[in-house]
Design a protein around this motif. Structure first.
Motif, PDB file in Angstrom:
ATOM      1  N   ALA A 200      60.264   4.644  21.364  1.00 37.00           N
ATOM      2  CA  ALA A 200      60.767   3.439  22.029  1.00 37.00           C
ATOM      3  C   ALA A 200      60.104   2.182  21.463  1.00 37.00           C
ATOM      4  O   ALA A 200      60.771   1.159  21.260  1.00 37.00           O
ATOM      5  N   GLY A 201      58.829   2.259  21.203  1.00 37.02           N
ATOM      6  CA  GLY A 201      58.134   1.122  20.613  1.00 37.02           C
ATOM      7  C   GLY A 201      58.658   0.790  19.224  1.00 37.02           C
ATOM      8  O   GLY A 201      58.829  -0.382  18.868  1.00 37.02           O
ATOM      9  N   LEU A 202      58.943   1.816  18.435  1.00 41.99           N
ATOM     10  CA  LEU A 202      59.534   1.587  17.109  1.00 41.99           C
ATOM     11  C   LEU A 202      60.901   0.929  17.220  1.00 41.99           C
ATOM     12  O   LEU A 202      61.237   0.048  16.425  1.00 41.99           O
ATOM     13  N   MET A 203      61.680   1.344  18.207  1.00 42.72           N
ATOM     14  CA  MET A 203      63.001   0.738  18.402  1.00 42.72           C
ATOM     15  C   MET A 203      62.873  -0.746  18.743  1.00 42.72           C
ATOM     16  O   MET A 203      63.578  -1.583  18.176  1.00 42.72           O
ATOM     17  N   VAL A 204      61.967  -1.062  19.638  1.00 43.33           N
ATOM     18  CA  VAL A 204      61.768  -2.464  20.018  1.00 43.33           C
ATOM     19  C   VAL A 204      61.280  -3.275  18.818  1.00 43.33           C
ATOM     20  O   VAL A 204      61.774  -4.378  18.560  1.00 43.33           O
ATOM     21  N   LEU A 205      60.346  -2.744  18.062  1.00 43.03           N
ATOM     22  CA  LEU A 205      59.857  -3.457  16.876  1.00 43.03           C
ATOM     23  C   LEU A 205      60.956  -3.637  15.833  1.00 43.03           C
ATOM     24  O   LEU A 205      61.038  -4.681  15.176  1.00 43.03           O
TER      25      LEU A 205
ATOM     26  N   PHE B 103      70.920  -6.693  21.326  1.00 46.13           N
ATOM     27  CA  PHE B 103      70.561  -6.693  22.751  1.00 46.13           C
ATOM     28  C   PHE B 103      70.712  -5.299  23.361  1.00 46.13           C
ATOM     29  O   PHE B 103      69.905  -4.894  24.206  1.00 46.13           O
ATOM     30  N   ILE B 104      71.722  -4.556  22.943  1.00 51.61           N
ATOM     31  CA  ILE B 104      71.913  -3.199  23.456  1.00 51.61           C
ATOM     32  C   ILE B 104      70.753  -2.297  23.029  1.00 51.61           C
ATOM     33  O   ILE B 104      70.200  -1.544  23.838  1.00 51.61           O
ATOM     34  N   LEU B 105      70.365  -2.393  21.758  1.00 47.23           N
ATOM     35  CA  LEU B 105      69.251  -1.576  21.272  1.00 47.23           C
ATOM     36  C   LEU B 105      67.929  -2.003  21.897  1.00 47.23           C
ATOM     37  O   LEU B 105      67.073  -1.166  22.191  1.00 47.23           O
ATOM     38  N   LEU B 106      67.764  -3.297  22.117  1.00 47.36           N
ATOM     39  CA  LEU B 106      66.556  -3.774  22.792  1.00 47.36           C
ATOM     40  C   LEU B 106      66.503  -3.261  24.226  1.00 47.36           C
ATOM     41  O   LEU B 106      65.441  -2.831  24.706  1.00 47.36           O
ATOM     42  N   ALA B 107      67.637  -3.265  24.915  1.00 51.33           N
ATOM     43  CA  ALA B 107      67.687  -2.744  26.287  1.00 51.33           C
ATOM     44  C   ALA B 107      67.387  -1.247  26.306  1.00 51.33           C
ATOM     45  O   ALA B 107      66.616  -0.774  27.158  1.00 51.33           O
TER      46      ALA B 107
ATOM     47  N   LEU C  48      66.523   8.871  23.331  1.00 50.13           N
ATOM     48  CA  LEU C  48      67.191   9.488  24.476  1.00 50.13           C
ATOM     49  C   LEU C  48      66.664  10.890  24.752  1.00 50.13           C
ATOM     50  O   LEU C  48      66.381  11.246  25.903  1.00 50.13           O
ATOM     51  N   LEU C  49      66.523  11.692  23.714  1.00 45.96           N
ATOM     52  CA  LEU C  49      66.063  13.073  23.909  1.00 45.96           C
ATOM     53  C   LEU C  49      64.598  13.137  24.335  1.00 45.96           C
ATOM     54  O   LEU C  49      64.235  13.924  25.215  1.00 45.96           O
ATOM     55  N   ALA C  50      63.761  12.310  23.737  1.00 46.22           N
ATOM     56  CA  ALA C  50      62.343  12.328  24.094  1.00 46.22           C
ATOM     57  C   ALA C  50      62.127  11.824  25.520  1.00 46.22           C
ATOM     58  O   ALA C  50      61.317  12.382  26.266  1.00 46.22           O
ATOM     59  N   THR C  51      62.859  10.792  25.909  1.00 47.39           N
ATOM     60  CA  THR C  51      62.735  10.278  27.278  1.00 47.39           C
ATOM     61  C   THR C  51      63.310  11.279  28.280  1.00 47.39           C
ATOM     62  O   THR C  51      62.762  11.458  29.374  1.00 47.39           O
ATOM     63  N   LEU C  52      64.392  11.947  27.911  1.00 40.54           N
ATOM     64  CA  LEU C  52      64.940  12.997  28.779  1.00 40.54           C
ATOM     65  C   LEU C  52      63.927  14.112  28.977  1.00 40.54           C
ATOM     66  O   LEU C  52      63.749  14.611  30.090  1.00 40.54           O
TER      67      LEU C  52
ATOM     68  N   GLU D  99      70.316   3.819   9.100  1.00 37.52           N
ATOM     69  CA  GLU D  99      69.568   5.077   9.072  1.00 37.52           C
ATOM     70  C   GLU D  99      68.492   5.108  10.156  1.00 37.52           C
ATOM     71  O   GLU D  99      68.295   6.126  10.824  1.00 37.52           O
ATOM     72  N   ILE D 100      67.798   3.984  10.315  1.00 41.90           N
ATOM     73  CA  ILE D 100      66.738   3.916  11.324  1.00 41.90           C
ATOM     74  C   ILE D 100      67.327   4.086  12.723  1.00 41.90           C
ATOM     75  O   ILE D 100      66.820   4.863  13.539  1.00 41.90           O
ATOM     76  N   CYS D 101      68.413   3.392  13.001  1.00 40.94           N
ATOM     77  CA  CYS D 101      69.038   3.498  14.321  1.00 40.94           C
ATOM     78  C   CYS D 101      69.672   4.871  14.545  1.00 40.94           C
ATOM     79  O   CYS D 101      69.649   5.380  15.668  1.00 40.94           O
ATOM     80  N   ALA D 102      70.211   5.458  13.480  1.00 44.09           N
ATOM     81  CA  ALA D 102      70.797   6.797  13.612  1.00 44.09           C
ATOM     82  C   ALA D 102      69.747   7.832  13.987  1.00 44.09           C
ATOM     83  O   ALA D 102      70.055   8.837  14.624  1.00 44.09           O
ATOM     84  N   PHE D 103      68.500   7.580  13.621  1.00 43.51           N
ATOM     85  CA  PHE D 103      67.418   8.472  14.022  1.00 43.51           C
ATOM     86  C   PHE D 103      66.822   8.069  15.373  1.00 43.51           C
ATOM     87  O   PHE D 103      66.613   8.920  16.236  1.00 43.51           O
ATOM     88  N   LEU D 104      66.554   6.787  15.549  1.00 41.61           N
ATOM     89  CA  LEU D 104      65.809   6.348  16.729  1.00 41.61           C
ATOM     90  C   LEU D 104      66.595   6.421  18.038  1.00 41.61           C
ATOM     91  O   LEU D 104      66.019   6.696  19.087  1.00 41.61           O
ATOM     92  N   VAL D 105      67.899   6.179  17.999  1.00 37.74           N
ATOM     93  CA  VAL D 105      68.671   6.208  19.253  1.00 37.74           C
ATOM     94  C   VAL D 105      68.663   7.609  19.868  1.00 37.74           C
ATOM     95  O   VAL D 105      68.273   7.775  21.030  1.00 37.74           O
ATOM     96  N   PRO D 106      69.059   8.665  19.132  1.00 37.33           N
ATOM     97  CA  PRO D 106      68.979   9.993  19.751  1.00 37.33           C
ATOM     98  C   PRO D 106      67.543  10.440  20.031  1.00 37.33           C
ATOM     99  O   PRO D 106      67.288  11.102  21.038  1.00 37.33           O
TER     100      PRO D 106
END
Length: 125
Positions: free
Chosen positions: A57-62, A78-82, A27-31, A17-24
């Motif tokens: 991005a900080g939440l994703m890294v944490l 490693f992919i999510l960290l990158a 991407l959208l916020a950085t775009l 659930e966390i990754c399903a929210f944080l990945v998009p």
């Protein structure tokens, strides 16, 4: 004192659930940050967008670090960290070096609009 163990356990228990929210969201916020920077919008607009994107991005890294703490070393970590690190870097660049990022985006735009992509990709028949 705050107990981080329960927070880390929550992060690992709800990983999908966390990754399903944080990945998009990353991407959208950085775009949005890169678009505002490329359009040379006001520093306040860029700073606000980059700050929000930096939080994602900080939440994703944490979140990924919680997996490293329990010894999970797999390709998705490693992919999510990158992903989180690149988004974090781009957003910090937009905050700290807005003009250089805007110049780079302008050069990339000029290159992409001048190049005949079908000829470059041999799409002419």
């Amino acid at each position: 004192m705050f107990d981080f163990t329960s927070l880390f356990e929550f992060s690992r228990s709800h990983c999908v659930e966390i990754c399903a929210f944080l990945v998009p969201a990353n991407l959208l916020a950085t775009l949005r940050t890169t678009i505002l920077t490329g359009l040379r919008r006001s520093p306040a607009q860029v700073w606000l967008a980059a700050s929000i994107a930096t939080c994602f991005a900080g939440l994703m890294v944490l979140h990924v670090i919680t997996w490293f703490l329990v010894g999970v070393v797999m390709a998705p970590t490693f992919i999510l960290l990158a992903l989180g690190s690149v988004c974090l870097g781009v957003n910090l660049w937009a905050i700290l070096g807005r003009e250089s990022l805007a110049r780079l985006l302008g050069a990339v735009y000029k290159f992409c609009t001048r190049v005949d992509l079908p000829a470059l990709l041999n799409l002419h028949e």
